[in-house]
Design an enzyme around this catalytic site. Structure first.
Site, PDB file in Angstrom:
ATOM      1  N   LYS A 169       0.794  -1.228   0.000  1.00  0.00           N
ATOM      2  CA  LYS A 169       0.000   0.000   0.000  1.00  0.00           C
ATOM      3  C   LYS A 169       0.827   1.278   0.000  1.00  0.00           C
ATOM      4  O   LYS A 169       0.286   2.365  -0.186  1.00  0.00           O
ATOM      5  CB  LYS A 169      -0.935  -0.015   1.211  1.00  0.00           C
ATOM      6  CG  LYS A 169      -1.987  -1.098   1.125  1.00  0.00           C
ATOM      7  CD  LYS A 169      -2.918  -0.831  -0.034  1.00  0.00           C
ATOM      8  CE  LYS A 169      -4.148  -1.695   0.031  1.00  0.00           C
ATOM      9  NZ  LYS A 169      -5.200  -1.238  -0.835  1.00  0.00           N
TER      10      LYS A 169
HETATM   11  N1  PMP Z   1      -3.663  -7.677   1.690  1.00  0.00           N
HETATM   12  C1  PMP Z   1      -3.570  -6.761   2.648  1.00  0.00           C
HETATM   13  C2  PMP Z   1      -2.914  -7.142   3.932  1.00  0.00           C
HETATM   14  C3  PMP Z   1      -4.112  -5.477   2.461  1.00  0.00           C
HETATM   15  O1  PMP Z   1      -4.009  -4.578   3.453  1.00  0.00           O
HETATM   16  C4  PMP Z   1      -4.754  -5.179   1.246  1.00  0.00           C
HETATM   17  C5  PMP Z   1      -5.374  -3.830   1.061  1.00  0.00           C
HETATM   18  N2  PMP Z   1      -6.606  -3.687   1.719  1.00  0.00           N
HETATM   19  C6  PMP Z   1      -4.845  -6.173   0.268  1.00  0.00           C
HETATM   20  C7  PMP Z   1      -4.268  -7.401   0.516  1.00  0.00           C
HETATM   21  C8  PMP Z   1      -5.609  -5.986  -1.028  1.00  0.00           C
HETATM   22  O2  PMP Z   1      -5.081  -5.036  -1.874  1.00  0.00           O
HETATM   23  P1  PMP Z   1      -6.044  -4.156  -2.768  1.00  0.00           P
HETATM   24  O3  PMP Z   1      -6.757  -3.208  -1.854  1.00  0.00           O
HETATM   25  O4  PMP Z   1      -5.140  -3.444  -3.699  1.00  0.00           O
HETATM   26  O5  PMP Z   1      -7.022  -5.045  -3.476  1.00  0.00           O
END
Ligand code: PMP
Length: 471
Positions: free
Chosen positions: A43
């Site tokens: 992120k």
């Molecule tokens: N895994 C974790 C630990 C996350 O914090 C996130 C983001 N919410 C994701 C996967 C998924 O990523 P995205 O929001 O880009 O779909």
């Protein structure tokens, strides 16, 4: 060579081959390891991207406040960029997230409001609603809304996708990722498919989220939304960043498989990663097993690992938490008495008196095939212990000491424990002390039994077999 600020260290994370867990598949399986980012997760990429996009659009002025609803990782990414650029951060999160994540956000100087998980998204208490309301109340603030903000997907289109294409020198054939906002899977896949249309994209959803059913049946099924423990992935909404058209298949994974696979990745591959990484690889393994016939040695499957195991020390990497949630088998709960009754030879206590000669004790040990015994005096008090090792040491020192009384070589007494003592405590005694404890019997059977490490091991093996469970 140095970076102007921490921002220069975001992205360009390593791609690491997995060797143990997937060794029964013909293809190469690689993990894109995002914990190498400075905020510890994928992120960080969208933190800088969403802030710079807001700046370009004139939506935030210097010194302004960044507001976001975040499971933790986006918050860390935003906080790092906000520090480098001089913004204040307020984050809303849910009470389901690990305390470690909240602590990281506060450690990075952000203000954090923890909201209830199990309320509808449009409930005024939900972390989405609270973030939106704050942004209306605080001047020069912006609610970045990672769910619908296109700068989220764009960050992956511009960084994650090109990195994977270059790192695999165009050999990537499959991309597997979990989805929360959908930004990672949608942006990365869009870039990859523009390079090579045939690349297959597999989404992984935790059971309890809406994506899997929506993808396969086109139905947003509110009845199938239920709480689950895998953090950061799955949703009870359909975010604008989730582009279902770019995904070729979706699989779903139970919490238990996700958690257990997370721990396997740490132990077997040496990658100390977070829960959604375990979920993504469990999903990849499930999909590869179902499509084994289509896979060959030329295939390169990339699984995205979003964050670090350090965010889940109190959860996935804590045995008690894992057991409490049914993600680890419970330790069989037997008492000292039961261990004794399970052992083959339920012999009478063999003990030495303090004045017994060492030579006699050696003979008794040999006859009874034992390697240690308690020393008990005429008043039935346990005064010491004697082991093969102690005897051997004495005989090496002085070969004529066979006539000496055993009290001259005895060690500290074995701990005396009640027969009702549970396995957990019993094994703690045996780990710390010599190889044995003395189990004290009740008033009607006045006396002791010796219980050794090997009794415990054979009793446990017996219990495991009886349960049909080897662990
Ligand atoms: N895994 C974790 C630990 C996350 O914090 C996130 C983001 N919410 C994701 C996967 C998924 O990523 P995205 O929001 O880009 O779909």
């Amino acid at each position: 060579m140095w970076h102007d600020s921490v921002l220069g260290t975001i992205g360009n994370t390593p791609l690491v081959q997995l060797n143990e867990i997937v060794d029964n598949f013909p293809c190469t399986v690689l993990g894109k390891v995002e914990f190498f980012n400075p905020g510890g997760s994928v992120k960080d990429r969208i933190g800088i991207s969403m802030i710079e996009d807001a700046e370009e659009e004139g939506l935030i002025e210097p010194g302004g406040t960044i507001i976001e609803g975040t499971s933790g990782n986006t918050g860390a990414g935003l906080a790092i960029s906000a520090i480098a650029k001089g913004y204040r951060c307020i984050f809303t999160t849910t009470d389901k997230q690990s305390q470690e994540k909240v602590d990281v956000l506060r450690g990075l100087g952000a203000e954090v409001l923890v909201c209830p998980t199990n309320v509808e998204p449009d409930d005024p208490r939900s972390y989405y609603s609270v973030a939106r309301r704050l942004s209306e109340e605080i001047p020069n603030s912006i609610y970045l809304n990672q769910y619908d903000n296109s700068a989220n997907t764009q960050a992956h289109y511009e960084t994650t996708g090109p990195e994977l294409w270059e790192q695999t020198e165009g050999q990537i054939t499959h991309f597997v990722a979990g989805a929360g906002t959908g930004g990672t899977i949608s942006g990365t896949s869009r870039y990859l498919k523009e390079q090579k249309e045939e690349i297959e994209v597999i989404g992984v959803d935790p059971c309890g989220s809406v994506f899997h059913k929506y993808f396969h049946e086109g139905v947003f099924d509110e009845d199938e939304i239920y709480p689950y423990f895998t953090e950061g992935v799955g949703e009870d909404i359909l975010p604008e960043n989730m582009d279902f058209d770019i995904v070729d298949d979706f699989v779903e994974v139970e919490d238990k498989s996700a958690m257990q696979m997370t721990r396997r990745i740490a132990r077997e591959e040496g990658l100390f990663i977070g829960q959604s990484c375990g979920m993504a690889l469990a999903g990849a393994v499930q999909w590869m097993s179902e499509h084994r016939d289509e896979l060959s040695a030329d295939d390169v499957v990339v699984v995205l690992f979003p964050d670090s195991g350090f965010r889940y020390l109190s959860k996935t990497y804590n045995d008690d938490w894992m057991r409490d949630h049914g993600f680890l088998e419970k330790k069989p709960d037997v008492t000292a008495d039961e261990v004794l009754s399970l052992r083959q030879k339920n012999a009478d206590l063999i003990a030495a008196a303090p004045d017994d000669e060492i030579g006699d004790v050696i003979e008794r040990m040999t006859d009874e095939s034992i390697s240690q015994m308690p020393v008990i005096d005429d008043d039935r008090d346990v005064v010491g212990s004697v082991t093969e090792t102690r005897i051997l040491n004495r005989l090496i020192e002085n070969p004529d000491s066979r006539k000496d009384p055993v009290r001259t070589i005895m060690g500290t007494p074995f701990p005396v424990v009640p027969s009702s003592l549970h396995l957990e405590h019993l094994s703690a005694y045996l780990e710390e002390d010599a190889g044995a404890v003395l189990v004290e019997h009740g008033p009607d059977n006045d006396g002791y039994s010796v219980l050794t490490k090997s009794d415990l091991i054979s009793a446990l093996a017996g219990v495991g077999e009886a349960n049909g469970n080897a662990s």
